[in-house]
Motif scaffolding. Sequence first.
Motif, PDB file in Angstrom:
ATOM      1  N   ASP A 197     -33.378  10.277  -9.888  1.00  0.00           N
ATOM      2  CA  ASP A 197     -34.385  10.833  -8.989  1.00  0.00           C
ATOM      3  C   ASP A 197     -35.562  11.218  -9.874  1.00  0.00           C
ATOM      4  N   ALA A 202     -35.561  13.993  -4.082  1.00  0.00           N
ATOM      5  CA  ALA A 202     -34.359  13.780  -3.262  1.00  0.00           C
ATOM      6  C   ALA A 202     -33.855  15.084  -2.656  1.00  0.00           C
ATOM      7  N   VAL A 207     -29.051  11.701  -0.799  1.00  0.00           N
ATOM      8  CA  VAL A 207     -27.984  11.393  -1.761  1.00  0.00           C
ATOM      9  C   VAL A 207     -26.768  10.844  -1.030  1.00  0.00           C
ATOM     10  N   VAL A 226     -25.237  10.522 -11.872  1.00  0.00           N
ATOM     11  CA  VAL A 226     -26.453  10.954 -11.191  1.00  0.00           C
ATOM     12  C   VAL A 226     -27.364  11.665 -12.182  1.00  0.00           C
ATOM     13  N   ASN A 238     -28.287  18.507  -4.961  1.00  0.00           N
ATOM     14  CA  ASN A 238     -28.045  17.070  -4.965  1.00  0.00           C
ATOM     15  C   ASN A 238     -26.834  16.703  -5.811  1.00  0.00           C
ATOM     16  N   ALA A 242     -23.290  14.825  -4.708  1.00  0.00           N
ATOM     17  CA  ALA A 242     -22.736  13.655  -5.383  1.00  0.00           C
ATOM     18  C   ALA A 242     -21.285  13.888  -5.803  1.00  0.00           C
TER      19      ALA A 242
END
Length: 321
Positions: A197, A202, A207, A226, A238, A242
């Motif tokens: 990102d 984001a 995500v 990530v 985020n 994930a």
Amino acid sequence: MSTPAPSPVPAPGLPARVRVHEVGPRDGLQNEAAVVPVAVKAEFVHRLAAAGLTTIEATSFVHPGRVPQLADADELYGMLGDLTGTGTGTGTGVRLPVLVPNARGLDRALACGVREIAVFASVTESFARANLGRGVDESLAMFAPVVARATGAGVPVRGYLSMCFGDPWEGDVRPAQVTAVARRLLDMGCAELSLGDTIGVATPGQVTALLAALDAAGVPAGRLAVHFHDTYGQALANTLTALRHGVTTVDAAAGGLGGCPFAKSATGNLATEDLLWMLRGLGIETGVDLARLAATSRWMAAHLGRPSPSRTVRALAPEES
């Protein structure tokens, strides 16, 4: 007074352990206005390893004119032989991957004894041209022989995908754009993909949508990492999203160093200390000593002449902020 620490309260649906892919020495320092002396960089990597980080992206073998902050890559890697086992030491089991932009960068990396590399692809045309001077298809064609040569030499390759959620020139990025490039990098031979990102736009819903699209395209969470920037304060949210979708590798930079010299709206990476505080509170193991890492980030901040942007670093030593 003892060092503060969060009370671990495990949550369902999360991994028991996360591997932190530390990017401070490369992605962090490449965006600094000043050039950090190579001896300081070498000590930085050693301090990160002493804090328990086992994957530390050391540098980039990029043309010195493109990123002068990393022009000393060959010299720096030669100063890390005690960690890799390529020098007089026996090695410590620390992984020290490096970024290579092209075949020339790979030549330099292999000559230094590098054992893992990464290539940096874009999922958008605009950023591919800003960063690499060529479009998405052209850049992937350039990477293909690099990946083939590296894997043929027994050197695993990580593929970075930048602008996975938004691009400063093109706006929102569709999951289909990301899955197309991800699929091509995996087919090329990349062992792991890091979803970037790059400008920090984001949110957790994006995500979730991207990870679902990648799974549907045959790109499993076990092959993913990530890489969130904290421009709008969303990096931890985020990351947690994930983790709930099966990702167990997270990129972060000690002290929140970093950005991107080719995307001016990109601010610092997710701070490794902030990530560790959250993971420790969730009962997730990393093997990293938070207090020791925070001390390392304060040490580097002193060399850079400014305080660390990491909230956790500042909270653990308020008298030094």
